[in-house]
Design a protein around this motif. Structure first.
Motif, PDB file in Angstrom:
ATOM      1  N   ILE A   1       0.834  -1.196   0.000  1.00 46.40           N
ATOM      2  CA  ILE A   1       0.000   0.000   0.000  1.00 46.40           C
ATOM      3  C   ILE A   1       0.872   1.251   0.000  1.00 46.40           C
ATOM      4  O   ILE A   1       2.046   1.216   0.392  1.00 46.40           O
ATOM      5  N   VAL A   2       0.283   2.372  -0.421  1.00 46.62           N
ATOM      6  CA  VAL A   2       1.025   3.603  -0.690  1.00 46.62           C
ATOM      7  C   VAL A   2       1.792   4.145   0.513  1.00 46.62           C
ATOM      8  O   VAL A   2       2.965   4.537   0.358  1.00 46.62           O
ATOM      9  N   PRO A   3       1.206   4.234   1.714  1.00 44.47           N
ATOM     10  CA  PRO A   3       1.976   4.820   2.818  1.00 44.47           C
ATOM     11  C   PRO A   3       3.297   4.111   3.071  1.00 44.47           C
ATOM     12  O   PRO A   3       4.321   4.770   3.318  1.00 44.47           O
ATOM     13  N   TYR A   4       3.293   2.778   3.027  1.00 46.89           N
ATOM     14  CA  TYR A   4       4.540   2.046   3.213  1.00 46.89           C
ATOM     15  C   TYR A   4       5.518   2.354   2.082  1.00 46.89           C
ATOM     16  O   TYR A   4       6.723   2.519   2.320  1.00 46.89           O
TER      17      TYR A   4
ATOM     18  N   VAL B   1      -5.016   3.262   3.702  1.00 41.96           N
ATOM     19  CA  VAL B   1      -4.894   2.741   2.339  1.00 41.96           C
ATOM     20  C   VAL B   1      -5.172   3.847   1.328  1.00 41.96           C
ATOM     21  O   VAL B   1      -4.563   3.906   0.259  1.00 41.96           O
ATOM     22  N   ARG B   2      -6.088   4.739   1.642  1.00 44.29           N
ATOM     23  CA  ARG B   2      -6.397   5.912   0.814  1.00 44.29           C
ATOM     24  C   ARG B   2      -6.258   7.179   1.672  1.00 44.29           C
ATOM     25  O   ARG B   2      -6.178   7.121   2.886  1.00 44.29           O
TER      26      ARG B   2
ATOM     27  N   ASN C   1     -13.838   4.295  -6.672  1.00 47.75           N
ATOM     28  CA  ASN C   1     -14.544   5.307  -5.889  1.00 47.75           C
ATOM     29  C   ASN C   1     -15.282   4.724  -4.694  1.00 47.75           C
ATOM     30  O   ASN C   1     -15.484   5.417  -3.702  1.00 47.75           O
ATOM     31  N   PHE C   2     -15.651   3.449  -4.767  1.00 45.45           N
ATOM     32  CA  PHE C   2     -16.173   2.769  -3.582  1.00 45.45           C
ATOM     33  C   PHE C   2     -15.101   2.775  -2.493  1.00 45.45           C
ATOM     34  O   PHE C   2     -15.376   3.091  -1.329  1.00 45.45           O
ATOM     35  N   GLN C   3     -13.860   2.434  -2.870  1.00 43.40           N
ATOM     36  CA  GLN C   3     -12.766   2.434  -1.910  1.00 43.40           C
ATOM     37  C   GLN C   3     -12.489   3.846  -1.386  1.00 43.40           C
ATOM     38  O   GLN C   3     -12.238   4.036  -0.187  1.00 43.40           O
ATOM     39  N   ASN C   4     -12.541   4.846  -2.285  1.00 43.71           N
ATOM     40  CA  ASN C   4     -12.336   6.231  -1.851  1.00 43.71           C
ATOM     41  C   ASN C   4     -13.376   6.632  -0.814  1.00 43.71           C
ATOM     42  O   ASN C   4     -13.058   7.230   0.218  1.00 43.71           O
TER      43      ASN C   4
ATOM     44  N   ALA D   1      -9.821  12.492  13.920  1.00 47.48           N
ATOM     45  CA  ALA D   1      -9.877  13.929  13.636  1.00 47.48           C
ATOM     46  C   ALA D   1     -10.817  14.176  12.460  1.00 47.48           C
ATOM     47  O   ALA D   1     -10.547  13.720  11.349  1.00 47.48           O
ATOM     48  N   MET D   2     -11.910  14.890  12.700  1.00 50.27           N
ATOM     49  CA  MET D   2     -12.866  15.180  11.634  1.00 50.27           C
ATOM     50  C   MET D   2     -12.243  16.033  10.539  1.00 50.27           C
ATOM     51  O   MET D   2     -12.642  15.956   9.376  1.00 50.27           O
ATOM     52  N   ASP D   3     -11.260  16.869  10.900  1.00 52.28           N
ATOM     53  CA  ASP D   3     -10.670  17.743   9.887  1.00 52.28           C
ATOM     54  C   ASP D   3      -9.579  17.050   9.075  1.00 52.28           C
ATOM     55  O   ASP D   3      -8.835  17.692   8.343  1.00 52.28           O
ATOM     56  N   SER D   4      -9.464  15.709   9.211  1.00 51.76           N
ATOM     57  CA  SER D   4      -8.539  14.981   8.346  1.00 51.76           C
ATOM     58  C   SER D   4      -8.978  15.059   6.894  1.00 51.76           C
ATOM     59  O   SER D   4      -8.184  14.862   5.980  1.00 51.76           O
ATOM     60  N   LEU D   5     -10.272  15.334   6.678  1.00 60.25           N
ATOM     61  CA  LEU D   5     -10.829  15.508   5.334  1.00 60.25           C
ATOM     62  C   LEU D   5     -11.669  16.775   5.317  1.00 60.25           C
ATOM     63  O   LEU D   5     -11.785  17.473   6.328  1.00 60.25           O
ATOM     64  N   SER D   6     -12.276  17.075   4.174  1.00 59.05           N
ATOM     65  CA  SER D   6     -13.118  18.260   4.035  1.00 59.05           C
ATOM     66  C   SER D   6     -14.567  17.849   3.799  1.00 59.05           C
ATOM     67  O   SER D   6     -14.858  16.703   3.452  1.00 59.05           O
TER      68      SER D   6
END
Length: 332
Positions: A71-74, A184-185, A225-228, A241-246
């Motif tokens: 996965i991307v972070p690793y 993962v995303r 987009n299901f995964q997103n 943290a709610m502000d991790s996204l918008s």
């Protein structure tokens, strides 16, 4: 000669796109002796690694790392730890880059002292036909993917909340931490939120761009987009943290709930179903108007655009609903 910039590209089964990505790097207007590009592969089962190795024979600045976690972070964290420069750039294998992409971002982060800099990300498709052009149009439309400035474009250097493929000073990862391995995303958005929360500056520059190559089938689009959508909810859960996204990341969930909840309530009292129908019709009228405007401007298929909007938003919203279920029922 000291290394000016280390570029990191996570890969997994990118045989359709990796040539286009690497070819755009070869054309960059920067001295290649001053860069290193790490392709960090998650055990691809297609010919991605073989293609990269073919380029390696020609270009010594291309390096290959293994990412067993896949996965991307690793992948990003392995690349950051292996990098030899004090500036790190993240790129994506599904994209290609304007000839001055690296040099513009490198100069910008040096000149303006920002924590992270990025550029506009355009959307295109590799194979062009009526359906794929409609998909590309929807994924370039603010109603399709939100109003982020990195999608809409800017005409001057602008401070923003996030950029797609950032160029960071390496010291950033000592101060704010590495990429979150739980995500993962949304790992780039979450990192940028951490930076902004602690007073860092993220700049969007207008003098270059990259082009993201969208998925070209409805199956691939809906799966992605299901995964997103699901990972929007899980990102909030894992970061606490709610502000991790918008807010824009949760609009498709509200749309799906506007269809599902009245329909379920309709089992108790039939007139509730009218609310679902009303939501569906209003959405249909809106995407019709947007699709007609797109046809008048670019002659894109109206029918394919309408269908793409529904596939995009419903799959995204259902993904968020499943993510919500997983959190509520402790399935994480």
């Amino acid at each position: 000669m000291s290394m000016e910039i280390s570029i990191i590209c996570p890969t997994y089964n990118e045989e359709k796109y990796i040539d286009t990505c690497i070819d755009s790097l070869v054309k960059q207007d920067i001295d290649k002796e001053k860069i290193e590009v790490f392709f960090v592969d998650g055990n691809s089962t297609d010919s991605t690694v073989e293609i990269i190795k073919t380029y390696q024979k020609q270009y010594s600045w291309i390096k290959l790392l293994n990412n067993p976690e896949r996965i991307v972070p690793y992948a990003m964290n392995y690349g950051i730890k292996a990098s030899q420069s004090d500036i790190v750039m993240r790129i994506d294998a599904h994209s290609f880059y304007a000839d001055n992409y690296i040099s513009v971002l490198l100069n910008a982060i040096r000149e303006f002292g920002a924590t992270n800099v990025g550029a506009v990300c355009r959307t295109d498709v590799l194979n062009k036909n009526a359906k794929t052009l409609a998909i590309g149009e929807v994924l370039s439309n603010p109603f399709g993917v939100g109003n982020s400035l990195f999608r809409l474009g800017v005409d001057k250097i602008t401070e923003v909340d996030t950029v797609p493929f950032g160029c960071y000073r390496k010291e950033v990862f000592d101060r704010y931490g590495l990429y979150n391995p739980k995500l993962v995303r949304n790992q780039d958005i979450e990192l940028n939120k951490r930076i902004k929360r602690d007073g860092g500056r993220i700049l969007l520059v207008p003098d270059t761009y990259c082009t993201y190559l969208a998925r070209e089938t409805y199956k691939a689009l809906s799966k992605n987009n299901f995964q997103n959508g699901m990972w929007n909810i899980l990102t909030v859960y894992y970061t606490n943290a709610m502000d991790s996204l918008s807010l824009r990341h949760f609009i498709p969930l509200l749309f799906v709930l506007s269809l599902v909840i009245p329909s379920l309530l309709g089992l108790i009292w039939a007139p509730f179903v009218i609310l679902s129908v009303l939501s569906f019709v209003l959405y249909f009228l809106l995407v019709c108007i947007i699709s007609i405007k797109a046809y008048m401007k670019n002659e894109v298929s109206i029918c394919y655009m309408i269908l793409t909007f529904y596939v995009l938003h419903i799959s995204y919203g259902v993904g968020s609903l499943v993510g919500l279920k997983r959190v509520l029922f402790k399935q994480v």
